[in-house]
Design a protein around this motif. Structure first.
Motif, short mmCIF file in Angstrom:
data_model
loop_
_atom_site.label_atom_id
_atom_site.label_comp_id
_atom_site.label_asym_id
_atom_site.label_seq_id
_atom_site.Cartn_x
_atom_site.Cartn_y
_atom_site.Cartn_z
N ALA A 14 8.18 -14.99 4.57
CA ALA A 14 8.91 -16.17 4.10
C ALA A 14 8.31 -17.45 4.66
N GLN A 15 7.99 -17.46 5.94
CA GLN A 15 7.46 -18.66 6.58
C GLN A 15 6.10 -19.07 6.03
N HIS A 16 5.32 -18.09 5.59
CA HIS A 16 3.98 -18.38 5.06
C HIS A 16 3.97 -18.47 3.53
N ASN A 17 5.17 -18.47 2.94
CA ASN A 17 5.31 -18.62 1.48
C ASN A 17 4.46 -17.62 0.71
N LEU A 18 4.41 -16.39 1.21
CA LEU A 18 3.64 -15.36 0.53
C LEU A 18 4.44 -14.81 -0.65
N LYS A 19 3.75 -14.41 -1.69
CA LYS A 19 4.41 -13.91 -2.89
C LYS A 19 3.71 -12.64 -3.35
N ASP A 20 4.32 -11.98 -4.34
CA ASP A 20 3.74 -10.73 -4.87
C ASP A 20 2.29 -10.95 -5.28
N GLY A 21 1.45 -10.02 -4.86
CA GLY A 21 0.02 -10.11 -5.16
C GLY A 21 -0.79 -10.66 -4.01
N ASP A 22 -0.13 -11.34 -3.07
CA ASP A 22 -0.83 -11.88 -1.90
C ASP A 22 -1.12 -10.77 -0.91
N ALA A 23 -2.27 -10.90 -0.23
CA ALA A 23 -2.65 -9.92 0.78
C ALA A 23 -2.06 -10.29 2.14
N LEU A 24 -1.66 -9.29 2.89
CA LEU A 24 -1.25 -9.50 4.27
C LEU A 24 -2.47 -9.46 5.17
N PRO A 25 -2.40 -10.07 6.35
CA PRO A 25 -3.52 -9.98 7.30
C PRO A 25 -3.78 -8.53 7.69
N SER A 26 -4.90 -8.31 8.36
CA SER A 26 -5.20 -6.96 8.85
C SER A 26 -4.09 -6.49 9.78
N GLU A 27 -3.99 -5.19 9.93
CA GLU A 27 -2.94 -4.61 10.77
C GLU A 27 -2.99 -5.18 12.19
N ARG A 28 -4.19 -5.26 12.75
CA ARG A 28 -4.32 -5.77 14.12
C ARG A 28 -3.87 -7.23 14.22
N SER A 29 -4.34 -8.06 13.27
CA SER A 29 -3.98 -9.48 13.30
C SER A 29 -2.49 -9.68 13.10
N LEU A 30 -1.93 -8.90 12.18
CA LEU A 30 -0.51 -9.05 11.87
C LEU A 30 0.35 -8.61 13.05
N VAL A 54 5.58 -3.47 -0.91
CA VAL A 54 4.16 -3.67 -0.61
C VAL A 54 3.41 -2.45 -1.10
N TRP A 55 2.10 -2.59 -1.27
CA TRP A 55 1.28 -1.42 -1.58
C TRP A 55 0.00 -1.52 -0.78
N ARG A 56 -0.54 -0.35 -0.45
CA ARG A 56 -1.75 -0.29 0.37
C ARG A 56 -2.78 0.57 -0.31
N GLY A 57 -4.01 0.11 -0.29
CA GLY A 57 -5.11 0.86 -0.87
C GLY A 57 -6.21 1.04 0.15
N VAL A 58 -6.82 2.23 0.16
CA VAL A 58 -7.89 2.50 1.10
C VAL A 58 -9.03 1.51 0.87
N GLY A 59 -9.39 0.78 1.92
CA GLY A 59 -10.47 -0.19 1.82
C GLY A 59 -10.08 -1.48 1.12
N ARG A 60 -8.82 -1.61 0.73
CA ARG A 60 -8.38 -2.80 0.00
C ARG A 60 -7.43 -3.67 0.81
N GLY A 61 -6.72 -3.09 1.77
CA GLY A 61 -5.75 -3.85 2.55
C GLY A 61 -4.34 -3.61 2.06
N THR A 62 -3.43 -4.48 2.49
CA THR A 62 -2.01 -4.38 2.14
C THR A 62 -1.60 -5.61 1.35
N TYR A 63 -0.92 -5.39 0.23
CA TYR A 63 -0.53 -6.48 -0.67
C TYR A 63 0.96 -6.45 -0.92
N LEU A 64 1.54 -7.61 -1.12
CA LEU A 64 2.95 -7.70 -1.47
C LEU A 64 3.16 -7.29 -2.92
N GLY A 65 4.33 -6.73 -3.19
CA GLY A 65 4.66 -6.33 -4.56
C GLY A 65 4.40 -4.86 -4.80
N THR A 66 4.64 -4.42 -6.03
CA THR A 66 4.40 -3.03 -6.41
C THR A 66 2.94 -2.82 -6.76
#
Length: 218
Positions: A14-30, A54-66
């Motif tokens: 919410a604070q970073h105004n992220l929306k569906d389709g946006d990527a989250l930082p890496s697990e370590r950074s987050l 959220v959805w996660r793909g191997v080698g793609r990262g983690t993204y908001l949304g379905t």
């Protein structure tokens, strides 16, 4: 701790105004940004993934949304044109068999996680929180089967259930309490390694879910 981590994660979004389709930082950074352990972060992300947020793909990262259909094309036809009644009927056919298989394959850690999830489910204060833990509960059962095809199918089913036209509402506390008791009955049977009873309790639960869908009421 997982619930607190989930709250921090949602605040971050919410604070970073992220929306569906946006990527989250890496697990370590987050994890560093939230001030939590990577283990707790993984649990929070798993809860959101099970709820289709959220959805996660191997080698793609983690993204908001379905998960976009282009990343699950082989199962995309399941999403198209399925009504709530269709989804409930499919679950009633499949999930009792899934839980019977999971009962024979689940590790002690799997069972402990299911038990914890069922407790969280019982503590849900509203429909949104209920859905989060409910979706995670059913995905955990699929994961305990150790069968990638079953896990993938349940991920798609959870995604289908998130559609506004297909989402089962558990608006009243009595319904949520009743469903939580049914989840706990499933877990108790699994802990006893009684697959037949676990399957029967899951069937009872899904019949209750199906009954609450208008087209299935007598």
């Amino acid at each position: 701790m997982e619930a607190a981590t989930l709250d921090r994660l949602l605040d971050y979004v919410a604070q970073h105004n992220l929306k569906d389709g946006d990527a989250l930082p890496s697990e370590r950074s987050l994890a560093e940004a939230l001030g939590v352990s990577r283990r707790d972060l993984r649990g929070a992300l798993a809860s959101l993934e099970a709820a289709g947020r959220v959805w996660r793909g191997v080698g793609r990262g983690t993204y908001l949304g379905t998960r976009p259909l282009k990343f699950s094309a082989s199962l995309s036809s399941l999403r198209a044109g399925s009504s709530p009644a269709d989804i409930a009927e499919m679950r009633l056919v499949l999930e009792p068999a899934f839980v019977e298989l999971a009962t024979s394959k689940a590790s002690p850690d799997d069972l402990a996680e299911l038990e914890k999830c069922a407790r969280r489910n019982a503590m849900a204060k509203d429909d949104d929180e209920w859905q989060q833990w409910d979706h995670r509960f059913h995905l955990l059962i699929a994961q305990a089967t150790r069968n990638p095809a079953i896990i993938a199918l349940m991920e798609v089913v959870n995604g289908m259930r998130m559609k506004p036209t297909a989402r089962e509402k558990t608006a009243d506390q009595d319904t949520r309490r009743h469903f939580a008791e049914q989840h706990q009955a499933v877990v108790k049977a699994m802990i006893k390694r009684d697959g037949a009873t676990a399957a029967a309790r899951m069937r009872d639960h899904l019949l209750n879910v199906q009954w609450r869908i208008p087209s299935h009421r007598g």
